[in-house]
Design an enzyme around this catalytic site. Sequence first.
Site, mmCIF file in Angstrom:
data_model
loop_
_atom_site.group_PDB
_atom_site.id
_atom_site.type_symbol
_atom_site.label_atom_id
_atom_site.label_comp_id
_atom_site.label_asym_id
_atom_site.label_seq_id
_atom_site.Cartn_x
_atom_site.Cartn_y
_atom_site.Cartn_z
ATOM 1 N N LEU A 42 -57.639 -21.431 11.660
ATOM 2 C CA LEU A 42 -58.390 -21.899 10.493
ATOM 3 C C LEU A 42 -57.583 -22.894 9.671
ATOM 4 O O LEU A 42 -58.117 -23.875 9.165
ATOM 5 C CB LEU A 42 -58.786 -20.708 9.610
ATOM 6 N N GLY A 46 -48.209 -24.784 6.628
ATOM 7 C CA GLY A 46 -47.124 -25.692 6.274
ATOM 8 C C GLY A 46 -45.734 -25.108 6.454
ATOM 9 O O GLY A 46 -44.944 -25.101 5.520
ATOM 10 N N GLY A 47 -45.420 -24.606 7.644
ATOM 11 C CA GLY A 47 -44.089 -24.089 7.895
ATOM 12 C C GLY A 47 -43.920 -22.621 7.591
ATOM 13 O O GLY A 47 -42.830 -22.069 7.743
ATOM 14 N N PHE A 48 -44.992 -21.954 7.170
ATOM 15 C CA PHE A 48 -44.910 -20.526 6.878
ATOM 16 C C PHE A 48 -45.763 -19.698 7.837
ATOM 17 O O PHE A 48 -45.818 -18.486 7.731
ATOM 18 C CB PHE A 48 -45.354 -20.241 5.443
ATOM 19 N N GLY A 49 -46.452 -20.328 8.768
ATOM 20 C CA GLY A 49 -47.312 -19.619 9.696
ATOM 21 C C GLY A 49 -48.686 -20.254 9.728
ATOM 22 O O GLY A 49 -48.866 -21.417 9.340
ATOM 23 N N THR A 51 -53.221 -19.428 9.616
ATOM 24 C CA THR A 51 -54.335 -18.529 9.333
ATOM 25 C C THR A 51 -55.358 -18.689 10.446
ATOM 26 O O THR A 51 -55.730 -19.816 10.806
ATOM 27 C CB THR A 51 -54.978 -18.858 7.973
ATOM 28 N N LYS A 67 -53.756 -13.659 8.788
ATOM 29 C CA LYS A 67 -52.740 -14.564 8.271
ATOM 30 C C LYS A 67 -51.400 -14.176 8.889
ATOM 31 O O LYS A 67 -50.964 -13.027 8.798
ATOM 32 C CB LYS A 67 -52.673 -14.495 6.747
ATOM 33 N N ASP A 165 -52.682 -19.839 -8.725
ATOM 34 C CA ASP A 165 -53.026 -21.007 -7.903
ATOM 35 C C ASP A 165 -54.543 -21.197 -7.854
ATOM 36 O O ASP A 165 -55.125 -21.367 -6.786
ATOM 37 C CB ASP A 165 -52.459 -20.844 -6.495
#
Length: 679
Positions: A42, A46-49, A51, A67, A165
Amino acid sequence: MLCCLNPDCPNPLNPDDNQLCRSCNTPLIPLLRGRYRVIKVLSDEGGFGKTYLAEDVDKLNEPCVVKQFAPKIQETLALKKAVELFKEEAKQLQQLGEHHQIPTLLAYFEQNNYLFLVQQYIDGQNLLQELHKKGLYNESKIREFLLDLLPVLEFIHKRGVIHRDIKPQNIIRRDSDRRLVLIDFGASKQLSATVQTKIGTAIGSHGYTPIEQMQDGKAYPASDLFSLGATCFHLLTGIVPSKLWMQNGYSWVTHWRRYLNQQSQGGTISECLKLGNVLDKLLRIDIQQRYQSADEVLKDVLRQSSQPISSTFISVSRTSQVLASLPLDTQRKKHLLVSAGIVLLGLGGVWYSYSQPLVIPKPSNLSQPINKTLEDSDSPNTLKGHSSDVNSVAFSVDGKTLASGSDDNTIKIWNLANQQEIRTFKGHSEWIWTVAFSVDGKILASGSADKTIRLWNVETGEEIGILKGHAAGVSSIAFSPDGKTLASGSLDKTIKLWNLETSQEIYTFKGHSKAVASVAFSPDGTTLASGSWDKTIKLWNLATQKEIRTFEGHSEMVLCIAFAPDNLNLASSSKDNSIKVWNLVTGEVTQTLIGHSDKVNSIKYLLSTDNDQTTNKVILVSGSNDNTIKLWNPVTGQEIRTLKKDSGYIYSVAVSPDGKAIASGGSADNIIKIWRSPR
């Protein structure tokens, strides 16, 4: 297709029968944790995994979101912070997922050296996608947006959570009911006066994030409200706030109006924007000058808005919302008597939050009976035919007929135009405690002391089904807004859900310590409420089938409950002679209505308009053992007027679909009375 879970895989989609990824040769996982089939990406985090969209094979392949946490960070403090945020998101979803506008956490686990979070899938577009597809918001849509989302923010802030956010990408409009759903709690923080990141990095999105959060890492409820204001600006103008922030810093918020389109309904938007002052206060740079709570904003939005709210604000079935039923005087009768009435709250697709200022009708507005003049207003119409007490009354969906259930073990259908009995349903072996029409008006359901629920064809009078399962009498029934489910409350202390297509039991809710007297679906169909002799009201999440919360405050048994049309409030009546109005977000009592001198058996909300069809009135109607029906302003607690019966207890009240008539049933001469409101 099967999706490769290597976060660096350039082409992760594979045929279902592949053992290894055809792109990166990584072993494929057919079922994550033996349950979740990951089928496509999906988004990339950005470099964290990543979804993913997945299917829960244990729930008939129900869609869900997975996620994955796979950070490419070497620096220890930054990695630790990222892990904390991912775990924090799971904790927040677990705590907050009881709200129907926040995704539910389904699982959190580690597998193959990665952390995974599984949450409810929300089918819909986020507001940025909606903006690109449908164009700019006008003021009316901004008002709807605020009225729908502010209660969600109030809910999370009351629980000590700050989202940090808020932006269009993190708000999804759910396709099923058009409600807004707040997602992505990965940046949320527990409320603290000294919340601050340990590595000096701000959490949020440039342009949407207030100065205290950007510079110092500190976050408060008012910080989310700044982000909400920036989101409104983006939806009004199409301009991404980060662009203005890059050019002007925070100075753009002091002259945000210059970016609005020039024409709107006969004048500039700057001239016509009634919510301009609200946006000004949301976008204050100084946090002390900003709104401090979502509730403050909500009150100002309602105060400064005079246009009708469209049906996209609260999407509810246009037909009926079946509300509660009630237990009656057990000393006077050997068994519990319960009656139920239908409250039909929609009016031309327009819905109002009743917390806004109300227009209260003059004292004569609910005194004119059908087919009678104002001079005859003290003599309401009477329907005679039952041979014993009338415990329950309910209007049909079209308002042309009325159903009644009685101690004589029969249900009668009445023609309201000529006040004649149409037919009688017979089949129950004991007293009828509750009756309700289905949302399409084709089926009548009845609950009885004989422990059964019977379904009847309204047109033919034929019995079409019997629902068996309760161990004691059925005191209350309610149809879900989509018409697919029936809820029933019983003296056996349980609530059951029934599939109306199959006549099979779906689920049993247990939690009350005494008889369940009243059940009601929320207008959006996501929540079930129950009132009990144990003096409590419980809210149940229909998606998770878990108890959400318990309201305590009545000193005697709860006899009836009713959801307000705004989906934010609930009223309850009790043997303690009072009516309480509860805020569903905070759980607090907002009003206690005192005026009846005996227990209040039945309550219903009435929503109608004035003669010019422009002004809405929200009224609470109550029936009591003191032989009166009272009309109340549910916001101020003011009693508007009293309608008196000749004698006897009032067991049930019902409100017509158009809000023009009130029906009552009780013990006086086995009759039903109907009052008419003039236009």
